[in-house]
Design a protein around this motif. Structure first.
Motif, mmCIF file in Angstrom:
data_model
loop_
_atom_site.group_PDB
_atom_site.id
_atom_site.type_symbol
_atom_site.label_atom_id
_atom_site.label_comp_id
_atom_site.label_asym_id
_atom_site.label_seq_id
_atom_site.Cartn_x
_atom_site.Cartn_y
_atom_site.Cartn_z
ATOM 1 N N HIS A 97 -33.053 -75.513 -68.506
ATOM 2 C CA HIS A 97 -33.459 -74.138 -67.920
ATOM 3 C C HIS A 97 -32.547 -73.633 -66.892
ATOM 4 C CE1 HIS A 97 -37.004 -73.783 -70.413
ATOM 5 N NE2 HIS A 97 -37.531 -75.010 -69.956
ATOM 6 N N ILE A 98 -32.154 -74.325 -66.058
ATOM 7 C CA ILE A 98 -31.235 -73.794 -64.984
ATOM 8 C C ILE A 98 -29.876 -73.456 -65.564
ATOM 9 C CG2 ILE A 98 -30.175 -74.630 -62.719
ATOM 10 C CD1 ILE A 98 -32.529 -76.211 -62.151
ATOM 11 N N VAL A 99 -29.387 -74.375 -66.140
ATOM 12 C CA VAL A 99 -27.843 -74.180 -66.552
ATOM 13 C C VAL A 99 -27.846 -73.129 -67.763
ATOM 14 C CG1 VAL A 99 -25.670 -75.387 -67.338
ATOM 15 C CG2 VAL A 99 -27.336 -76.250 -65.444
ATOM 16 N N CYS A 100 -28.361 -73.504 -68.870
ATOM 17 C CA CYS A 100 -28.067 -72.832 -70.181
ATOM 18 C C CYS A 100 -28.573 -71.297 -69.937
ATOM 19 C CB CYS A 100 -28.803 -73.548 -71.175
ATOM 20 S SG CYS A 100 -28.221 -75.098 -71.525
ATOM 21 N N THR A 101 -27.812 -70.555 -70.723
ATOM 22 C CA THR A 101 -28.106 -69.141 -70.940
ATOM 23 C C THR A 101 -28.126 -68.541 -72.197
ATOM 24 O OG1 THR A 101 -25.488 -68.601 -71.153
ATOM 25 C CG2 THR A 101 -26.617 -68.773 -68.964
ATOM 26 N N TYR A 102 -28.870 -69.629 -73.248
ATOM 27 C CA TYR A 102 -28.920 -69.264 -74.762
ATOM 28 C C TYR A 102 -30.074 -68.075 -74.945
ATOM 29 C CZ TYR A 102 -26.316 -73.459 -75.638
ATOM 30 O OH TYR A 102 -25.347 -74.398 -75.583
ATOM 31 N N SER A 103 -30.022 -66.935 -75.811
ATOM 32 C CA SER A 103 -30.862 -66.105 -75.899
ATOM 33 C C SER A 103 -32.305 -66.515 -76.379
ATOM 34 C CB SER A 103 -30.432 -65.197 -76.847
ATOM 35 O OG SER A 103 -30.112 -65.740 -78.199
ATOM 36 N N GLY B 280 -30.457 -83.266 -77.958
ATOM 37 C CA GLY B 280 -30.501 -81.950 -78.224
ATOM 38 C C GLY B 280 -30.237 -81.076 -76.916
ATOM 39 N N PHE B 281 -30.933 -81.378 -75.832
ATOM 40 C CA PHE B 281 -30.743 -80.719 -74.478
ATOM 41 C C PHE B 281 -29.139 -81.195 -74.031
ATOM 42 C CE2 PHE B 281 -35.549 -81.191 -73.751
ATOM 43 C CZ PHE B 281 -35.598 -79.626 -73.848
ATOM 44 N N LEU B 282 -28.715 -82.464 -74.204
ATOM 45 C CA LEU B 282 -27.558 -82.808 -73.851
ATOM 46 C C LEU B 282 -26.317 -82.007 -74.408
ATOM 47 C CD1 LEU B 282 -25.773 -84.798 -72.114
ATOM 48 C CD2 LEU B 282 -25.712 -86.444 -74.007
ATOM 49 N N LEU B 283 -26.479 -81.932 -75.838
ATOM 50 C CA LEU B 283 -25.593 -80.961 -76.578
ATOM 51 C C LEU B 283 -25.509 -79.562 -75.909
ATOM 52 C CD1 LEU B 283 -25.962 -82.517 -80.132
ATOM 53 C CD2 LEU B 283 -24.046 -83.066 -78.441
ATOM 54 N N CYS B 284 -26.670 -79.080 -75.750
ATOM 55 C CA CYS B 284 -26.714 -77.889 -75.165
ATOM 56 C C CYS B 284 -26.046 -77.399 -73.934
ATOM 57 C CB CYS B 284 -28.153 -77.230 -75.323
ATOM 58 S SG CYS B 284 -28.926 -76.960 -76.965
ATOM 59 N N LEU B 285 -26.442 -78.336 -73.092
ATOM 60 C CA LEU B 285 -25.934 -78.341 -71.914
ATOM 61 C C LEU B 285 -24.395 -78.451 -71.916
ATOM 62 C CD1 LEU B 285 -28.317 -80.772 -69.920
ATOM 63 C CD2 LEU B 285 -28.092 -78.283 -69.377
ATOM 64 N N VAL B 286 -23.695 -79.374 -72.459
ATOM 65 C CA VAL B 286 -22.425 -79.678 -72.649
ATOM 66 C C VAL B 286 -21.756 -78.346 -73.057
ATOM 67 C CG1 VAL B 286 -20.392 -81.036 -73.564
ATOM 68 C CG2 VAL B 286 -22.468 -82.121 -72.742
ATOM 69 N N TRP B 287 -22.323 -77.815 -74.356
ATOM 70 C CA TRP B 287 -21.742 -76.874 -75.127
ATOM 71 C C TRP B 287 -21.710 -75.651 -74.185
ATOM 72 C CZ3 TRP B 287 -18.365 -76.132 -79.004
ATOM 73 C CH2 TRP B 287 -18.434 -74.722 -79.491
ATOM 74 N N ASN B 288 -22.793 -75.267 -73.568
ATOM 75 C CA ASN B 288 -22.873 -73.984 -72.868
ATOM 76 C C ASN B 288 -22.057 -74.064 -71.426
ATOM 77 O OD1 ASN B 288 -24.511 -72.590 -70.157
ATOM 78 N ND2 ASN B 288 -24.819 -71.584 -72.369
ATOM 79 N N ILE B 289 -21.651 -75.125 -70.883
ATOM 80 C CA ILE B 289 -20.711 -75.379 -69.845
ATOM 81 C C ILE B 289 -19.541 -75.058 -70.205
ATOM 82 C CG2 ILE B 289 -19.920 -76.920 -68.006
ATOM 83 C CD1 ILE B 289 -22.693 -77.992 -67.647
ATOM 84 N N LEU B 290 -19.213 -75.767 -71.383
ATOM 85 C CA LEU B 290 -17.773 -75.510 -72.112
ATOM 86 C C LEU B 290 -17.348 -73.942 -72.112
ATOM 87 C CD1 LEU B 290 -17.446 -78.656 -74.059
ATOM 88 C CD2 LEU B 290 -16.436 -78.134 -71.833
ATOM 89 N N GLN B 291 -18.488 -73.331 -72.737
ATOM 90 C CA GLN B 291 -18.269 -71.844 -73.083
ATOM 91 C C GLN B 291 -18.257 -70.724 -71.753
ATOM 92 O OE1 GLN B 291 -21.770 -71.107 -75.703
ATOM 93 N NE2 GLN B 291 -20.427 -70.800 -77.301
ATOM 94 N N ARG B 292 -18.940 -71.314 -70.923
ATOM 95 C CA ARG B 292 -18.718 -70.649 -69.646
ATOM 96 C C ARG B 292 -17.506 -70.802 -68.828
ATOM 97 N NH1 ARG B 292 -24.535 -71.714 -66.664
ATOM 98 N NH2 ARG B 292 -23.853 -70.281 -65.353
ATOM 99 N N VAL B 293 -16.994 -72.013 -68.881
ATOM 100 C CA VAL B 293 -15.632 -72.354 -68.411
ATOM 101 C C VAL B 293 -14.439 -71.536 -69.069
ATOM 102 C CG1 VAL B 293 -13.955 -74.136 -68.055
ATOM 103 C CG2 VAL B 293 -16.492 -74.483 -67.383
ATOM 104 N N ARG B 294 -14.766 -71.639 -70.644
ATOM 105 C CA ARG B 294 -13.774 -70.904 -71.320
ATOM 106 C C ARG B 294 -13.552 -69.354 -71.040
ATOM 107 N NH1 ARG B 294 -15.079 -74.144 -76.834
ATOM 108 N NH2 ARG B 294 -13.900 -76.161 -76.278
ATOM 109 N N SER B 295 -14.763 -69.112 -70.680
ATOM 110 C CA SER B 295 -14.869 -67.602 -70.490
ATOM 111 C C SER B 295 -14.730 -66.898 -69.172
ATOM 112 C CB SER B 295 -16.171 -66.909 -71.099
ATOM 113 O OG SER B 295 -17.503 -67.494 -70.433
ATOM 114 N N LYS B 296 -14.550 -68.057 -68.152
ATOM 115 C CA LYS B 296 -14.130 -67.952 -66.788
ATOM 116 C C LYS B 296 -15.429 -67.282 -66.142
ATOM 117 C CE LYS B 296 -9.305 -67.443 -67.378
ATOM 118 N NZ LYS B 296 -7.998 -66.482 -67.073
ATOM 119 N N ARG B 297 -16.524 -67.896 -66.736
ATOM 120 C CA ARG B 297 -17.793 -67.209 -65.891
ATOM 121 C C ARG B 297 -18.360 -68.474 -65.364
ATOM 122 N NH1 ARG B 297 -22.388 -66.114 -70.003
ATOM 123 N NH2 ARG B 297 -21.197 -67.475 -71.316
ATOM 124 N N MET B 298 -17.581 -69.659 -65.131
ATOM 125 C CA MET B 298 -17.790 -70.629 -64.048
ATOM 126 C C MET B 298 -16.647 -71.190 -63.430
ATOM 127 S SD MET B 298 -19.404 -74.552 -65.088
ATOM 128 C CE MET B 298 -21.308 -73.770 -65.322
#
Length: 292
Positions: free
Chosen positions: A129-135, A163-181
């Motif tokens: 809930h803290i990290v992920c930004t899924y709609s 499931g939570f682990l995959l969501c967390l990892v995928w979301n963080i990688l996406q934010r790093v690639r988009s330079k939002r983190m």
């Protein structure tokens, strides 16, 4: 009792390690070490958690309390002497002497184990809930997953964990690639996730190993009371290992422990009496007569 209609493979039936006395002795020794370790863990969580970990502090406390409950349920209140593969046996703990029924003790053990696993799951859901930004994240709050997990807590719990682990990892990688983190924030998240995986993975494995052995023993009609006692003892080590891993895997808790030990050592060194030297008489001492 072992059924006469089935063929069992038996080992070490007459060994001392297969006796209730051995099981009770070792479990009591483990408990004597676990209780002060649990108290230390409670103190460190409540007083040494840094401000940047406040959001997860109470989740750690909740998990630690359930670990203590489960640990003492096995090692003090029940101490199950299980006879596999028949899934029979009796208890050696305090509740037996208080007249508590076997079914009640079984329910208490299952509830403590279930809530321990749910407490582990709650930590990852909190990070989700803290990290992920899924709609679709807001829709998760309306799912009453606790009831489902209580019914089939092992399968559902593990599925949600991954499931939570995959969501967390995928979301963080996406934010790093988009330079939002930033890279620094990314490294902080990665270190914290690795620490969480180790902190929760070790006690989870220690819960699963006895269940796996029970399943294999029943499946193959294998009887080895010494090994079964060893599995129960291994399970009672769950709380001690969980507390030690929590303290040493998180840098603030580890540093707080080292600081406490260092202060105790320095305080003991401060009050240690200084050596006064030899008091043996010498010829230079005028009060001691010379040897003839």
């Amino acid at each position: 009792m072992v059924s006469n209609t089935s063929e069992f493979t038996c080992h070490h039936v007459d060994s001392y390690y297969s006796t209730p006395e051995f099981l009770s002795l070792v479990v009591h020794m483990v408990t004597a070490v676990s209780i002060p370790t649990h108290i230390l863990g409670l103190y460190i969580i409540l007083t040494k958690t840094p401000s940047y970990m406040n959001s997860v502090k109470w989740y750690f406390l909740n998990l630690h309390i359930w670990i203590i409950i489960y640990d003492n349920m096995l090692g003090v209140l029940t101490i199950p002497y299980v006879i596999l593969p028949t899934w029979s046996g009796y208890t050696l703990g305090v509740l037996r002497h208080l007249g508590v029924s076997d079914i009640t003790m079984n329910v208490l053990i299952v509830l403590a184990c279930t809530n321990t696993l749910l407490s582990i799951l709650a930590i990852f859901e909190h990070r989700f809930h803290i990290v992920c930004t899924y709609s679709w994240k807001s829709k998760w709050e309306h799912f009453t997953y606790h009831l489902t997990s209580l019914v089939v807590f092992l399968l559902i719990g593990m599925a949600e964990f991954f499931g939570f682990l995959l969501c967390l990892v995928w979301n963080i990688l996406q934010r790093v690639r988009s330079k939002r983190m930033s890279q620094k924030t990314y490294e902080v998240h990665v270190k914290f996730f690795i620490a969480l995986l180790i902190q929760t993975g070790i006690p989870t494995v220690m819960l699963l190993i006895p269940l796996t052995y029970a399943w294999v023993s029943i499946l193959y009609n294998y009887y080895d009371q010494s090994f079964t006692n060893g599995v129960i003892i291994f399970e009672t080590l769950h709380g001690l290992c969980s507390t030690l891993v929590m303290i040493f895997i998180h840098a603030p808790y580890r540093q707080a422990l080292f600081s406490m030990v260092f202060r105790c050592y320095m305080r003991g060194d401060e009050y240690r009496p200084q050596s006064s030297g030899s008091v043996a008489p010498t010829q230079n001492n005028p009060n001691v007569p010379d040897k003839p």
